[in-house]
Design an enzyme around this catalytic site. Structure first.
Site, mmCIF file in Angstrom:
data_model
loop_
_atom_site.group_PDB
_atom_site.id
_atom_site.type_symbol
_atom_site.label_atom_id
_atom_site.label_comp_id
_atom_site.label_asym_id
_atom_site.label_seq_id
_atom_site.Cartn_x
_atom_site.Cartn_y
_atom_site.Cartn_z
ATOM 1 N N GLY A 290 12.734 -21.141 5.028
ATOM 2 C CA GLY A 290 12.300 -22.516 4.850
ATOM 3 C C GLY A 290 10.907 -22.623 4.267
ATOM 4 O O GLY A 290 10.435 -23.720 3.956
ATOM 5 N N GLU B 173 -8.079 -1.067 -3.641
ATOM 6 C CA GLU B 173 -6.809 -0.481 -4.071
ATOM 7 C C GLU B 173 -6.960 0.396 -5.317
ATOM 8 O O GLU B 173 -6.030 1.105 -5.685
ATOM 9 C CB GLU B 173 -5.779 -1.574 -4.378
ATOM 10 C CG GLU B 173 -5.331 -2.353 -3.163
ATOM 11 C CD GLU B 173 -6.370 -3.348 -2.712
ATOM 12 O OE1 GLU B 173 -6.822 -3.234 -1.555
ATOM 13 O OE2 GLU B 173 -6.754 -4.210 -3.510
ATOM 14 N N HIS C 88 17.770 -26.805 12.846
ATOM 15 C CA HIS C 88 16.553 -27.337 12.241
ATOM 16 C C HIS C 88 15.961 -28.455 13.086
ATOM 17 O O HIS C 88 14.764 -28.706 13.052
ATOM 18 C CB HIS C 88 16.861 -27.839 10.823
ATOM 19 C CG HIS C 88 15.638 -28.088 9.997
ATOM 20 N ND1 HIS C 88 15.673 -28.705 8.765
ATOM 21 C CD2 HIS C 88 14.331 -27.810 10.215
ATOM 22 C CE1 HIS C 88 14.456 -28.783 8.274
ATOM 23 N NE2 HIS C 88 13.622 -28.259 9.139
ATOM 24 N N GLU D 9 -1.052 -13.034 -4.574
ATOM 25 C CA GLU D 9 -0.339 -12.113 -3.685
ATOM 26 C C GLU D 9 1.008 -12.653 -3.204
ATOM 27 O O GLU D 9 1.948 -11.890 -2.986
ATOM 28 C CB GLU D 9 -1.227 -11.764 -2.483
ATOM 29 C CG GLU D 9 -2.339 -10.787 -2.801
ATOM 30 C CD GLU D 9 -3.641 -11.475 -3.212
ATOM 31 O OE1 GLU D 9 -3.598 -12.686 -3.537
ATOM 32 O OE2 GLU D 9 -4.694 -10.809 -3.210
ATOM 33 N N GLY E 116 -7.210 -5.086 -6.056
ATOM 34 C CA GLY E 116 -8.597 -5.382 -5.697
ATOM 35 C C GLY E 116 -9.365 -4.080 -5.628
ATOM 36 O O GLY E 116 -8.826 -2.989 -5.872
ATOM 37 N N SER E 117 -10.625 -4.161 -5.259
ATOM 38 C CA SER E 117 -11.482 -2.972 -5.278
ATOM 39 C C SER E 117 -10.983 -1.891 -4.328
ATOM 40 O O SER E 117 -11.049 -0.691 -4.652
ATOM 41 C CB SER E 117 -12.910 -3.371 -4.906
ATOM 42 O OG SER E 117 -12.932 -4.034 -3.641
ATOM 43 N N HIS F 14 -4.328 -6.635 -1.515
ATOM 44 C CA HIS F 14 -5.746 -6.463 -1.260
ATOM 45 C C HIS F 14 -6.026 -6.607 0.228
ATOM 46 O O HIS F 14 -5.284 -7.261 0.965
ATOM 47 C CB HIS F 14 -6.522 -7.497 -2.070
ATOM 48 C CG HIS F 14 -7.999 -7.224 -2.143
ATOM 49 N ND1 HIS F 14 -8.524 -5.954 -2.152
ATOM 50 C CD2 HIS F 14 -9.056 -8.066 -2.233
ATOM 51 C CE1 HIS F 14 -9.834 -6.020 -2.239
ATOM 52 N NE2 HIS F 14 -10.183 -7.295 -2.292
#
Length: 553
Positions: A427, A59, A308, A78, A56-57, A101
């Site tokens: 999970g 980076e 679980h 991402e 992105g800008s 980003h």
């Protein structure tokens, strides 16, 4: 003494000192490097030369003058980026480097950051940030509490106070990520930091392994010597620590039945071994039932009580004793009873093997083999996975994310070699497809099979594009039952009847072959049992990414 001897202005000595000072300043200016230079130099020395990202800008300054010996691995979302980096780090054993980003990009990635945390994956996550000078004004694309955003699912998080602190923060982040239990770390970097002056980082030599307490190891060893019917419960840390040989030798020495801990994300014991006892379910009563008859349970490299659903009663069989050897103090602290020893699993097993061998007890009875799955008009998952097992080579790596098919996989798709199985310990969905890409990128010359459910695949289907662009030998096998089958199964636990409609679980009309072709991969759909073996063998023989959709009941 003359004025010249004192080095005063106008003297020869004064001129010499002034020239030396000026030369030093010139030399310092010539040697001065930027934050970007220092970070690239640090990563090169750490053996990290792949950057997984979706830029992105905030980076872009990091990517200016990108070094020719580095590779930017692009993901189209991402979560895909983090999933690829997770698979790559697990397969290499070294930390991976991710660039996300600012703010929203980190949010998009959070599902797989959570998975990386549960997987104990060493990963350095960097994220862009707006320029320091405008942060007080709540700027567009600014992250106001950047270091807080990924918590609690990173081991350490920081936005350095000064630009020149960024390289040191990344060096510290690396050591924390690699320290057992391993995991992701996070560094937020303002966009204007990259061109600021910095110094080359002196890299410390930090051990990432701690030897378990010798007294604790002796107590575990003595318990093994005394017992009559021991059981080992193994988990992912064995494969992560490179302790495959050690656990096999220790189990054989004591003729102990070996079970896999609930929801384990790696293969940690050969599943064709005469001592292999199967997989423990994430349910308290069924764990106790499976372990009944064992007077000692030794957990190695696993959270053995990863339930679980809620349950009742004891956590281990009545009359049994519990010992644990784990690399995570929080796992030890949450143990309901028994003795827990914390440290590197491989070193701990080596210490147990160094003890004098006692007389060997008889081996337990071998497991009863399941009957073969037979071909039917509509293929069962069991038949599909049995066919896959026969078509693959045991050295092929499988990355799995098919939750409703996992129990069937455990019965019909055995893993017999170290480093050949990966799945998510969290999970959370969206890990499997990009992780298969990352594992393949880290394993040149190896075949990788992404075994994915139809519902799971749609969380990160963009990984097909990355696989195609990288030309990796990945075969994505989609088990298509047309619905979120795991949810339908789980609905029974909450009082649904089998014939009840469970809202939001039907997945009709997804064209997986069309999706694959649109992203540069070949694809084929199979609904006939008689042609499945040849289709899989041909797909596995290809040197490029492809997709096989298997229609199952």
């Amino acid at each position: 003494m003359s004025p010249g001897d004192k080095g005063e202005p106008g003297s020869s000595t004064g001129n010499y000192d002034e020239m030396q000072f000026m030369n030093t300043q010139i030399s310092t200016a010539e040697d001065r490097i930027t934050v970007r230079d220092a970070v690239i130099d640090l990563m090169r020395r750490l053996g990290i030369k792949k950057l997984f990202g979706n830029p992105g800008s905030t980076e872009l300054p990091m990517l200016r003058d990108f070094p020719s010996d580095f590779q930017y691995v692009l993901g189209l979302q991402e979560a895909v980026v983090v999933g690829m980096a997770d698979g790559y780090a697990q397969a290499t054993g070294n930390a991976s480097l991710v660039n996300l980003h600012s703010a929203a990009g980190v949010g998009n990635a959070m599902g797989n950051i959570f998975t990386a945390y549960k997987n104990r994956t060493p990963m350095i996550i960097t994220a862009g940030q707006q320029a320091r000078s405008i942060l007080p004004f709540d700027p567009y694309l600014g992250s106001m509490q950047a270091a807080e955003l990924p918590k609690p699912y990173v081991k350490w998080s920081i936005e350095p106070a000064r630009a020149e602190d960024v390289p040191l923060a990344l060096a510290r982040a690396y050591h924390i990520a690699m320290q057992e239990p391993r995991g992701p770390v996070f560094v937020s970097i303002p966009v204007d930091d990259w061109d600021r002056p910095a110094e080359r980082v002196e890299l410390a030599d930090v051990s990432s392994r701690v030897r378990p307490d010798p007294d604790g190891i002796d107590r575990i060893g003595a318990a093994l010597d005394r017992c009559s019917r021991p059981a080992f419960v193994v988990g992912a840390a064995i494969d992560q620590a490179g302790a495959w040989d050690e656990i096999v030798l220790l189990a054989e020495r004591h003729n102990a039945r070996v079970y896999v801990a609930p929801m384990s994300a790696r293969c940690s014991f050969p599943e064709n071994h005469y001592l292999f006892g199967g997989f423990l379910p994430p349910m308290r009563e069924r764990i106790v039932q499976a372990l009944s008859g064992h007077d000692l349970v030794v957990v190695v490299g696993a959270p053995a009580f990863a339930y679980h659903v809620e349950g009742n009663g004891p956590h281990i069989p009545h009359g049994s004793a519990l010992c644990q050897l784990v690399d995570d103090a929080s796992v030890a602290a949450s143990s309901p009873s028994g003795l827990s020893v914390v440290g590197n699993v491989c070193l701990g097993l080596a210490d147990l093997l160094s003890r004098p061998q006692v007389s060997q007890r008889p081996a337990p009875e071998p497991r009863v083999a399941l009957p073969r799955a037979e071909a039917e008009e509509v293929m069962s998952v069991a038949f599909a996975l049995q066919t896959l097992a026969e078509a693959r080579d045991p050295s092929h790596i499988v990355v799995e994310e098919a939750p409703s098919s996992r129990r069937t996989m455990q019965n019909y798709l055995p893993f017999t070699q170290r480093g050949t199985f990966f799945t998510m310990a969290s999970g959370g969905l969206g890990y499997g497809m990009p992780a298969a890409v990352g594992v393949a990128l880290a394993s040149p010359g190896r075949k990788v099979i992404g075994l994915i459910g139809d519902g799971s695949s749609m969380y990160s289907i963009q990984a097909l594009w990355s696989a195609s662009q990288l030309g990796l030998p990945v075969t994505f096998v989609i088990l298509n039952n047309g619905r979120y089958e795991a949810l339908r199964d789980f609905a029974l636990h909450f009082g649904f009847d089998k014939q009840d409609v469970v809202q939001g679980t039907a997945l009709p009309d997804i064209d997986f072959v069309g999706l694959a072709k649109a992203m540069g991969c070949s694809g084929i759909s199979v609904d006939r049992a008689d042609i499945l073996p040849n289709v899989l063998k041909e797909a596995f023989a290809e040197g490029r990414p492809n997709l096989v959709e298997i229609m199952v009941a």
